[in-house]
Design an enzyme around this catalytic site. Structure first.
Site, PDB file in Angstrom:
ATOM      1  N   LYS A   9     -15.779 -61.169   1.081  1.00 31.26           N
ATOM      2  CA  LYS A   9     -16.543 -60.363   2.043  1.00 31.26           C
ATOM      3  C   LYS A   9     -16.337 -58.867   1.762  1.00 31.26           C
ATOM      4  O   LYS A   9     -15.443 -58.487   0.989  1.00 31.26           O
ATOM      5  CB  LYS A   9     -16.093 -60.734   3.462  1.00 31.26           C
ATOM      6  CG  LYS A   9     -16.406 -62.198   3.849  1.00 31.26           C
ATOM      7  CD  LYS A   9     -15.990 -62.463   5.287  1.00 31.26           C
ATOM      8  CE  LYS A   9     -16.324 -63.882   5.727  1.00 31.26           C
ATOM      9  NZ  LYS A   9     -15.970 -64.112   7.157  1.00 31.26           N
ATOM     10  N   TYR A  49     -25.844 -67.485   7.684  1.00 26.65           N
ATOM     11  CA  TYR A  49     -25.133 -67.648   8.957  1.00 26.65           C
ATOM     12  C   TYR A  49     -26.018 -68.213  10.072  1.00 26.65           C
ATOM     13  O   TYR A  49     -25.751 -67.975  11.251  1.00 26.65           O
ATOM     14  CB  TYR A  49     -24.525 -66.320   9.385  1.00 26.65           C
ATOM     15  CG  TYR A  49     -23.213 -65.998   8.680  1.00 26.65           C
ATOM     16  CD1 TYR A  49     -22.132 -66.880   8.705  1.00 26.65           C
ATOM     17  CD2 TYR A  49     -23.032 -64.791   8.001  1.00 26.65           C
ATOM     18  CE1 TYR A  49     -20.928 -66.587   8.069  1.00 26.65           C
ATOM     19  CE2 TYR A  49     -21.825 -64.485   7.360  1.00 26.65           C
ATOM     20  CZ  TYR A  49     -20.782 -65.392   7.411  1.00 26.65           C
ATOM     21  OH  TYR A  49     -19.577 -65.096   6.785  1.00 26.65           O
ATOM     22  N   PHE A  57     -20.601 -62.899  18.483  1.00 20.87           N
ATOM     23  CA  PHE A  57     -20.158 -62.145  17.301  1.00 20.87           C
ATOM     24  C   PHE A  57     -21.206 -62.127  16.191  1.00 20.87           C
ATOM     25  O   PHE A  57     -20.955 -61.580  15.115  1.00 20.87           O
ATOM     26  CB  PHE A  57     -18.830 -62.703  16.761  1.00 20.87           C
ATOM     27  CG  PHE A  57     -18.860 -64.158  16.351  1.00 20.87           C
ATOM     28  CD1 PHE A  57     -19.273 -64.532  15.083  1.00 20.87           C
ATOM     29  CD2 PHE A  57     -18.457 -65.146  17.237  1.00 20.87           C
ATOM     30  CE1 PHE A  57     -19.314 -65.866  14.695  1.00 20.87           C
ATOM     31  CE2 PHE A  57     -18.487 -66.491  16.860  1.00 20.87           C
ATOM     32  CZ  PHE A  57     -18.924 -66.850  15.589  1.00 20.87           C
ATOM     33  N   ARG A  85     -10.880 -74.213   1.542  1.00 21.57           N
ATOM     34  CA  ARG A  85     -10.658 -73.941   2.973  1.00 21.57           C
ATOM     35  C   ARG A  85      -9.145 -73.876   3.250  1.00 21.57           C
ATOM     36  O   ARG A  85      -8.689 -73.067   4.064  1.00 21.57           O
ATOM     37  CB  ARG A  85     -11.296 -75.025   3.844  1.00 21.57           C
ATOM     38  CG  ARG A  85     -12.809 -75.109   3.713  1.00 21.57           C
ATOM     39  CD  ARG A  85     -13.566 -74.161   4.578  1.00 21.57           C
ATOM     40  NE  ARG A  85     -13.384 -74.367   5.998  1.00 21.57           N
ATOM     41  CZ  ARG A  85     -14.003 -73.639   6.931  1.00 21.57           C
ATOM     42  NH1 ARG A  85     -14.831 -72.657   6.575  1.00 21.57           N
ATOM     43  NH2 ARG A  85     -13.804 -73.861   8.205  1.00 21.57           N
ATOM     44  N   THR A  91      -9.408 -69.130  10.481  1.00 19.94           N
ATOM     45  CA  THR A  91     -10.373 -68.031  10.673  1.00 19.94           C
ATOM     46  C   THR A  91      -9.690 -66.737  11.124  1.00 19.94           C
ATOM     47  O   THR A  91     -10.040 -65.658  10.644  1.00 19.94           O
ATOM     48  CB  THR A  91     -11.427 -68.466  11.722  1.00 19.94           C
ATOM     49  OG1 THR A  91     -12.029 -69.694  11.297  1.00 19.94           O
ATOM     50  CG2 THR A  91     -12.503 -67.399  11.894  1.00 19.94           C
ATOM     51  N   ARG A 102      -6.053 -65.510   3.937  1.00 19.51           N
ATOM     52  CA  ARG A 102      -6.186 -64.768   5.198  1.00 19.51           C
ATOM     53  C   ARG A 102      -4.832 -64.450   5.806  1.00 19.51           C
ATOM     54  O   ARG A 102      -4.624 -63.377   6.367  1.00 19.51           O
ATOM     55  CB  ARG A 102      -7.059 -65.562   6.167  1.00 19.51           C
ATOM     56  CG  ARG A 102      -8.539 -65.608   5.739  1.00 19.51           C
ATOM     57  CD  ARG A 102      -9.284 -66.708   6.462  1.00 19.51           C
ATOM     58  NE  ARG A 102     -10.740 -66.624   6.298  1.00 19.51           N
ATOM     59  CZ  ARG A 102     -11.584 -67.549   6.766  1.00 19.51           C
ATOM     60  NH1 ARG A 102     -11.111 -68.611   7.416  1.00 19.51           N
ATOM     61  NH2 ARG A 102     -12.881 -67.403   6.592  1.00 19.51           N
ATOM     62  N   ASN A 116     -11.980 -61.242   7.761  1.00 19.75           N
ATOM     63  CA  ASN A 116     -10.998 -62.188   7.219  1.00 19.75           C
ATOM     64  C   ASN A 116     -11.192 -62.483   5.734  1.00 19.75           C
ATOM     65  O   ASN A 116     -10.851 -63.567   5.254  1.00 19.75           O
ATOM     66  CB  ASN A 116     -10.999 -63.473   8.051  1.00 19.75           C
ATOM     67  CG  ASN A 116     -12.389 -64.068   8.167  1.00 19.75           C
ATOM     68  OD1 ASN A 116     -13.305 -63.640   7.483  1.00 19.75           O
ATOM     69  ND2 ASN A 116     -12.524 -65.055   9.036  1.00 19.75           N
ATOM     70  N   HIS A 119     -15.240 -66.205   2.754  1.00 18.93           N
ATOM     71  CA  HIS A 119     -15.997 -67.318   3.314  1.00 18.93           C
ATOM     72  C   HIS A 119     -15.837 -68.497   2.371  1.00 18.93           C
ATOM     73  O   HIS A 119     -15.835 -68.322   1.149  1.00 18.93           O
ATOM     74  CB  HIS A 119     -17.492 -66.972   3.417  1.00 18.93           C
ATOM     75  CG  HIS A 119     -18.357 -68.180   3.658  1.00 18.93           C
ATOM     76  ND1 HIS A 119     -18.565 -68.688   4.923  1.00 18.93           N
ATOM     77  CD2 HIS A 119     -18.996 -69.018   2.795  1.00 18.93           C
ATOM     78  CE1 HIS A 119     -19.332 -69.779   4.823  1.00 18.93           C
ATOM     79  NE2 HIS A 119     -19.598 -69.997   3.544  1.00 18.93           N
ATOM     80  N   GLU A 130     -25.680 -73.456   0.946  1.00 19.10           N
ATOM     81  CA  GLU A 130     -25.242 -72.067   0.722  1.00 19.10           C
ATOM     82  C   GLU A 130     -25.329 -71.681  -0.757  1.00 19.10           C
ATOM     83  O   GLU A 130     -25.722 -70.561  -1.079  1.00 19.10           O
ATOM     84  CB  GLU A 130     -23.816 -71.889   1.250  1.00 19.10           C
ATOM     85  CG  GLU A 130     -23.745 -72.029   2.770  1.00 19.10           C
ATOM     86  CD  GLU A 130     -22.327 -72.097   3.314  1.00 19.10           C
ATOM     87  OE1 GLU A 130     -21.358 -71.999   2.516  1.00 19.10           O
ATOM     88  OE2 GLU A 130     -22.174 -72.253   4.545  1.00 19.10           O
TER      89      GLU A 130
END
Ligand code: IDP
Ligand code: MG
Length: 135
Positions: A9, A49, A57, A85, A91, A102, A116, A119, A130
């Site tokens: 990100k 998203y 948010f 993940r 998160t 993270r 964070n 993704h 995606e």
């Protein structure tokens, strides 16, 4: 062979953490099948998203993701969706386990949206959807 979408990100790119994130993926044994630096627009982000549209948010999330370039990675390997993940961690970076991306590299910056760093797709269906958006 499974593939997942990883995004570094804008916070990760601004903090020069692309190499660190890719290194963790490679050290785990996963393979970078494709990678690109992208300045996303609203259209690509609203598709990416879509599941979060209407949440409090959502707008801050889109603004944050529009704030600078992101790095999109097609990451490959057996069970890589679940595996990335796990590498990414929870998160919320404040409580994400140490040892995760993270947990080790993220924190709360007092922003409306949680920043964070990464993704990762959360299922085979999401990964396929995606990856077709970003590649
Ligand atoms: P994930 O990235 O761990 O899969 P999601 O629930 O899919 O988490 O949420 C997408 C992104 O939206 C998160 O990574 C985070 O940046 C942001 N986000 C999620 N939940 C909240 C929240 O409750 N407050 C602020 N931002 C959030
Ligand atoms: Mg998610």
């Amino acid at each position: 062979m499974q593939a997942t979408l990883v995004l570094c990100k804008p916070d990760a790119v601004k903090r020069n953490l692309i190499g660190e994130i890719v290194a963790r993926c490679e050290a785990k044994g996963y393979v970078v099948g494709d990678i690109r630096l992208v300045q996303p627009d609203r259209d690509i982000l609203s598709r990416h998203y879509a599941e979060h549209e209407g949440k409090p948010f959502y707008e801050p999330l889109l603004e944050f993701m529009l704030s600078g370039p992101v790095v999109a990675i097609k990451l490959e390997g057996e069970r890589v969706i679940e595996g990335f993940r796990s590498l990414a961690g929870a998160t919320d970076p404040t409580t994400a386990a140490p040892g995760t991306i993270r947990g080790d590299l993220g924190r709360d910056w007092g922003t409306k949206v949680i920043q964070n760093l990464v993704h990762g797709s959360d299922s085979e269906e999401s990964a396929e959807r995606e990856l077709s958006i970003w590649f």
